[in-house]
Design an enzyme around this catalytic site. Structure first.
Site, mmCIF file in Angstrom:
data_model
loop_
_atom_site.group_PDB
_atom_site.id
_atom_site.type_symbol
_atom_site.label_atom_id
_atom_site.label_comp_id
_atom_site.label_asym_id
_atom_site.label_seq_id
_atom_site.Cartn_x
_atom_site.Cartn_y
_atom_site.Cartn_z
ATOM 1 N N ASN A 180 31.217 37.768 54.338
ATOM 2 C CA ASN A 180 30.612 38.271 54.892
ATOM 3 C C ASN A 180 30.519 39.745 55.654
ATOM 4 O O ASN A 180 30.667 39.249 57.414
ATOM 5 C CB ASN A 180 29.668 37.249 55.603
ATOM 6 C CG ASN A 180 28.636 36.695 54.841
ATOM 7 O OD1 ASN A 180 28.400 37.592 53.718
ATOM 8 N ND2 ASN A 180 28.068 35.430 54.639
ATOM 9 N N GLY A 242 26.885 39.291 42.860
ATOM 10 C CA GLY A 242 25.778 39.903 42.185
ATOM 11 C C GLY A 242 25.131 39.454 40.655
ATOM 12 O O GLY A 242 25.185 38.201 40.516
ATOM 13 N N ALA A 271 21.622 34.368 48.899
ATOM 14 C CA ALA A 271 22.327 34.539 47.726
ATOM 15 C C ALA A 271 23.511 34.313 47.238
ATOM 16 O O ALA A 271 23.452 33.074 47.196
ATOM 17 C CB ALA A 271 21.915 35.755 46.527
ATOM 18 N N ASP A 273 24.814 32.790 49.960
ATOM 19 C CA ASP A 273 24.887 31.456 50.824
ATOM 20 C C ASP A 273 24.872 30.217 49.624
ATOM 21 O O ASP A 273 24.944 28.586 50.438
ATOM 22 C CB ASP A 273 24.252 31.527 51.873
ATOM 23 C CG ASP A 273 24.013 32.893 52.665
ATOM 24 O OD1 ASP A 273 25.480 33.421 52.697
ATOM 25 O OD2 ASP A 273 23.059 33.463 53.471
HETATM 26 P P1 ADP Z 1 26.166 38.333 48.231
HETATM 27 O O1 ADP Z 1 25.127 37.760 48.768
HETATM 28 O O2 ADP Z 1 26.839 37.845 49.204
HETATM 29 O O3 ADP Z 1 26.254 39.912 48.497
HETATM 30 P P2 ADP Z 1 26.048 38.597 45.900
HETATM 31 O O4 ADP Z 1 25.256 39.094 45.547
HETATM 32 O O5 ADP Z 1 27.360 39.026 45.048
HETATM 33 O O6 ADP Z 1 26.399 37.353 46.976
HETATM 34 O O7 ADP Z 1 25.178 37.194 45.318
HETATM 35 C C1 ADP Z 1 25.778 35.635 45.034
HETATM 36 C C2 ADP Z 1 25.380 35.063 43.908
HETATM 37 O O8 ADP Z 1 24.148 35.418 43.424
HETATM 38 C C3 ADP Z 1 26.080 35.853 42.487
HETATM 39 O O9 ADP Z 1 27.018 35.169 42.021
HETATM 40 C C4 ADP Z 1 24.967 35.386 41.276
HETATM 41 O O10 ADP Z 1 25.309 34.174 40.816
HETATM 42 C C5 ADP Z 1 23.579 35.655 41.677
HETATM 43 N N1 ADP Z 1 22.798 37.042 42.007
HETATM 44 C C6 ADP Z 1 22.427 37.705 42.961
HETATM 45 N N2 ADP Z 1 21.881 38.385 42.698
HETATM 46 C C7 ADP Z 1 21.859 38.303 41.588
HETATM 47 C C8 ADP Z 1 20.760 39.377 40.423
HETATM 48 N N3 ADP Z 1 20.615 40.691 40.528
HETATM 49 N N4 ADP Z 1 20.862 38.807 38.747
HETATM 50 C C9 ADP Z 1 21.303 37.528 39.051
HETATM 51 N N5 ADP Z 1 22.420 36.878 39.432
HETATM 52 C C10 ADP Z 1 22.090 37.311 41.382
#
Ligand code: ADP
Length: 322
Positions: A180, A242, A271, A273
């Site tokens: 993070n 993401g 997302a 967390d």
């Molecule tokens: P953080 O919030 O730590 O930046 P991420 O953005 O990588 O984490 O997202 C964590 C998880 O949330 C991903 O592995 C996916 O399962 C889901 N996720 C996040 N953004 C999207 C998106 N735009 N579309 C689909 N799933 C998403």
């Protein structure tokens, strides 16, 4: 090593109720509500969000939060919300001269921006008492912390925290870390990156997100992120990306999992967390790691479809837990 090779008590408990301790900062959240100038008060913070979601998915587990709060009404309301969520609060210290941190969400043409008041929060003192910190994790199976947990501490308190985690790991507990990366909390990006790698070196499980890792560590690929954390000794690294493919390494095995399709993305707050909560819920009981990652994606997929950090989950739409 085989995927199901037990490496720690968490994974070998075979589905028995686990004891999970999250360490960090929970803050007051002021979110726009109704007409202009009105706000709804809530409580959220990265490691707290993970504990909150994990309790929803694994209600039979003992979930503990370790932080520090004040003795004022806002701190009391936070503790009450934690207790209502059935999260143990008896290792949360209190400082009479401080209060909890706060963030306020502003909406401009649908875009959210965040203002923080956390420089003097009580949580910054959470690792000032080494004996209390050691006692708070003594009976835990899994101890979870993040780059934000590290970023709010003084260098001395950070050292205390990492020593406590190293001792817990040596005693057979599982340590888990989400990097993070939040440069705003640090004196410099170099200081942040150094501390994050020290934290990873005392962690069994590391759960970074690729976009931030690429920005601050210069990783040229998602596998470069995974390998950097493997090199310092983690047995499990799961790199979120993401909407993209999650890459993992687990007990010597490498692989990828594509997140299942999600509906409309409304708000990506929490997302990562909530993904972590689904992953922890799934990885217990020596389930295949792919199933744990899929559960993480399903949980975060639901969370990003709703507004706010802590939202209700539709348990019927989650894969059956192993
Ligand atoms: P953080 O919030 O730590 O930046 P991420 O953005 O990588 O984490 O997202 C964590 C998880 O949330 C991903 O592995 C996916 O399962 C889901 N996720 C996040 N953004 C999207 C998106 N735009 N579309 C689909 N799933 C998403």
């Amino acid at each position: 090593m085989a995927d199901s090779t037990p490496t720690n008590p968490f994974i070998t408990r075979g589905g028995a109720p686990g004891r999970f301790t999250a360490i960090g900062e929970c803050m007051v959240e002021m979110a726009p509500a109704g007409s202009s100038g009105q706000f709804q008060m809530g409580f959220a913070g990265d490691t707290y969000n993970t504990a909150w979601y994990l309790k929803q998915i694994r209600p039979e587990w003992a979930l503990r939060y370790v932080t520090r709060v004040g003795t004022d009404a806002a701190s009391g309301a936070m503790l009450a919300q934690m207790s209502e969520a059935k999260i143990e609060t008896h290792h949360i210290g209190q400082s009479a001269e401080r209060s909890v941190g706060l963030y306020l969400i502003s909406l401009n043409d649908g875009e959210r921006s965040f203002s923080y008041w956390r420089d003097q929060s009580a949580a910054r003192q959470l690792a000032d008492d080494p004996a209390a910190l050691a006692a708070s994790v003594a009976d835990s199976d899994v101890i979870y912390f993040s780059g934000i947990t590290l970023g709010i501490l003084t260098p001395k308190a950070r050292e205390t925290l990492l020593e406590t985690l190293a001792a817990a790991r040596a005693a057979g507990k599982t340590t888990a870390f989400d990097s993070n990366l939040r440069p705003r909390l640090w004196g410099s990006e170099t200081e942040m990156c150094d501390a994050v790698m020290h934290a990873a070196a005392v962690s069994d499980i590391v759960l970074p997100s690729y976009d931030d890792e690429a920005s601050y560590f210069g990783d040229e690929s998602i596998d470069a992120t995974r390998d950097r954390y493997l090199k310092v000794g983690a047995t499990t690294v799961v790199v979120k990306n993401g909407p993209g493919t999650v890459h993992y390494a687990h007990n010597g095995k490498l692989g990828e999992v594509s997140p299942p399709p999600v509906g409309e993305v409304v708000d990506t707050t929490a997302a990562g967390d909530s993904f972590n909560a689904g992953f922890f819920a799934g990885i217990a009981g020596a389930a295949p790691i792919e199933a744990a990652i899929t559960l993480g994606c399903q949980v975060s997929g639901q969370v990003i479809g709703q507004r706010g950090a802590l939202v209700p989950l539709d348990h019927d739409k989650l894969a059956k837990k192993p």
